[in-house]
Design an enzyme around this catalytic site. Structure first.
Site, PDB file in Angstrom:
ATOM      1  N   LYS A  13      33.674 -38.100 -53.835  1.00 26.30           N
ATOM      2  CA  LYS A  13      33.619 -37.070 -54.882  1.00 26.30           C
ATOM      3  C   LYS A  13      34.601 -35.929 -54.629  1.00 26.30           C
ATOM      4  O   LYS A  13      35.173 -35.408 -55.585  1.00 26.30           O
ATOM      5  CB  LYS A  13      32.196 -36.568 -55.107  1.00 26.30           C
ATOM      6  CG  LYS A  13      31.564 -35.917 -53.915  1.00 26.30           C
ATOM      7  CD  LYS A  13      30.151 -35.486 -54.231  1.00 26.30           C
ATOM      8  CE  LYS A  13      29.357 -35.086 -53.036  1.00 26.30           C
ATOM      9  NZ  LYS A  13      30.009 -34.702 -51.792  1.00 26.30           N
ATOM     10  N   ARG A  88      22.767 -29.279 -54.058  1.00 28.27           N
ATOM     11  CA  ARG A  88      22.330 -30.352 -53.181  1.00 28.27           C
ATOM     12  C   ARG A  88      20.833 -30.312 -52.975  1.00 28.27           C
ATOM     13  O   ARG A  88      20.309 -31.036 -52.147  1.00 28.27           O
ATOM     14  CB  ARG A  88      23.006 -30.204 -51.823  1.00 28.27           C
ATOM     15  CG  ARG A  88      24.287 -31.029 -51.676  1.00 28.27           C
ATOM     16  CD  ARG A  88      24.936 -30.632 -50.361  1.00 28.27           C
ATOM     17  NE  ARG A  88      25.659 -31.700 -49.752  1.00 28.27           N
ATOM     18  CZ  ARG A  88      26.977 -31.675 -49.512  1.00 28.27           C
ATOM     19  NH1 ARG A  88      27.704 -30.640 -49.858  1.00 28.27           N
ATOM     20  NH2 ARG A  88      27.563 -32.677 -48.918  1.00 28.27           N
ATOM     21  N   ARG A 124      38.137 -40.406 -42.331  1.00 29.36           N
ATOM     22  CA  ARG A 124      38.621 -39.294 -43.152  1.00 29.36           C
ATOM     23  C   ARG A 124      39.500 -38.323 -42.360  1.00 29.36           C
ATOM     24  O   ARG A 124      39.213 -37.996 -41.211  1.00 29.36           O
ATOM     25  CB  ARG A 124      37.405 -38.550 -43.714  1.00 29.36           C
ATOM     26  CG  ARG A 124      37.766 -37.257 -44.396  1.00 29.36           C
ATOM     27  CD  ARG A 124      36.749 -36.833 -45.387  1.00 29.36           C
ATOM     28  NE  ARG A 124      35.427 -36.609 -44.844  1.00 29.36           N
ATOM     29  CZ  ARG A 124      34.381 -36.335 -45.618  1.00 29.36           C
ATOM     30  NH1 ARG A 124      34.512 -36.287 -46.923  1.00 29.36           N
ATOM     31  NH2 ARG A 124      33.211 -36.124 -45.077  1.00 29.36           N
ATOM     32  N   ARG A 157      37.002 -33.955 -39.230  1.00 32.08           N
ATOM     33  CA  ARG A 157      35.848 -33.061 -39.227  1.00 32.08           C
ATOM     34  C   ARG A 157      34.875 -33.439 -38.115  1.00 32.08           C
ATOM     35  O   ARG A 157      34.659 -34.610 -37.853  1.00 32.08           O
ATOM     36  CB  ARG A 157      35.134 -33.141 -40.574  1.00 32.08           C
ATOM     37  CG  ARG A 157      35.794 -32.302 -41.626  1.00 32.08           C
ATOM     38  CD  ARG A 157      35.264 -32.570 -43.003  1.00 32.08           C
ATOM     39  NE  ARG A 157      33.821 -32.695 -43.108  1.00 32.08           N
ATOM     40  CZ  ARG A 157      33.183 -32.854 -44.263  1.00 32.08           C
ATOM     41  NH1 ARG A 157      33.867 -32.879 -45.394  1.00 32.08           N
ATOM     42  NH2 ARG A 157      31.879 -32.982 -44.297  1.00 32.08           N
ATOM     43  N   ARG A 168      23.554 -37.280 -42.379  1.00 38.46           N
ATOM     44  CA  ARG A 168      23.917 -36.647 -43.663  1.00 38.46           C
ATOM     45  C   ARG A 168      23.451 -37.511 -44.828  1.00 38.46           C
ATOM     46  O   ARG A 168      23.023 -37.010 -45.868  1.00 38.46           O
ATOM     47  CB  ARG A 168      25.435 -36.408 -43.724  1.00 38.46           C
ATOM     48  CG  ARG A 168      25.820 -35.155 -42.938  1.00 38.46           C
ATOM     49  CD  ARG A 168      27.288 -35.112 -42.563  1.00 38.46           C
ATOM     50  NE  ARG A 168      28.187 -35.286 -43.661  1.00 38.46           N
ATOM     51  CZ  ARG A 168      29.409 -35.834 -43.546  1.00 38.46           C
ATOM     52  NH1 ARG A 168      29.850 -36.255 -42.384  1.00 38.46           N
ATOM     53  NH2 ARG A 168      30.157 -35.947 -44.595  1.00 38.46           N
TER      54      ARG A 168
END
Ligand code: AMP
Length: 211
Positions: A13, A88, A124, A157, A168
């Site tokens: 997203k 969220r 990522r 990250r 998560r």
């Protein structure tokens, strides 16, 4: 136009939000990016958020709601925005109700299976300067570890390791998936299949939005 992007971590997203925001010339407001910046700058918000972000937990609602409210008041949001990573939780969704009332908004839900999530997060590469996101395998930068968009150095990250990613995802299922049902009831929800390539998902997004 107000676009709200919902989906598990690694659903892509953020990548799609940035792309569509650039195309429509709207601000891309990513709560995760804002929080990481607050942490880097060691602000009061950053100090409150650090341990939560590093453990893959949700930062307390009072912090994220206040940050988002302040951000949405800025003048660049007057013609619309792309909101990525907020709300969220149901409490966060409720805090947006008044802001969204009477406005043209759409909530896009990115559906993707868990195996893809692990794979996407683990590879990522993020840019701390402009917020662009790359992937070692699926979307490598042209120059090793350098952002194509702004030339800054890319980094991995801290919360992109398998243990935190799994956590998560669990947090997402418990706290954020009820938000999907919340917007489904309002009739503003669009679901898209986010398992494809970046270009395929972008194409579905454009089609679903009719732009
Ligand atoms: P993201 O960059 O969207 O994957 O977010 C990274 C981390 O920032 C999350 O795992 C949370 O710790 C925190 N975070 C981002 N957005 C929110 C939010 N709306 N509410 C609570 N915590 C958040």
């Amino acid at each position: 136009m107000i676009l709200i992007f919902l989906g598990p971590p690694g659903s892509g997203k953020g990548t799609q939000a940035k792309r569509i925001a650039d195309q429509l010339n709207l601000p891309h407001i990513a709560l995760g990016d804002i929080l990481r910046e607050e942490i880097r700058e060691e602000t009061e918000y950053g100090k409150k958020a650090k341990a939560f972000v590093e453990a893959g937990k949700l930062v307390p609602d009072e912090v994220t709601i206040e940050i988002t409210k302040n951000r949405l008041l800025k003048s660049d949001c007057k013609n619309g925005l792309v909101l990525d990573g907020f709300p969220r939780s149901i409490m966060q969704a409720d805090s947006l109700k008044e802001y969204l009332s009477g406005k043209d908004y759409k909530v896009i839900y990115f559906k993707v299976p868990l195996e893809r999530i692990i794979e996407r997060n683990a590879g990522r590469l993020s840019c701390s300067s402009c917020g662009s996101v790359f992937h070692e395998k699926f979307n490598p930068p042209k120059k090793d570890k350098i952002c194509d968009r702004c030339g800054s150095e890319l980094y991995k990250r801290k919360d992109d390791n398998e243990e935190v990613i799994r956590h998560r995802f669990k947090v997402y299922e418990e706290s954020t998936s009820p938000v999907v049902a919340y917007y489904e009831k309002s009739g503003n929800l669009i679901s898209i299949n986010a398992a494809g390539s970046i270009d395929e998902v972008f194409e579905s997004l454009i089609k679903s939005l009719g732009i």
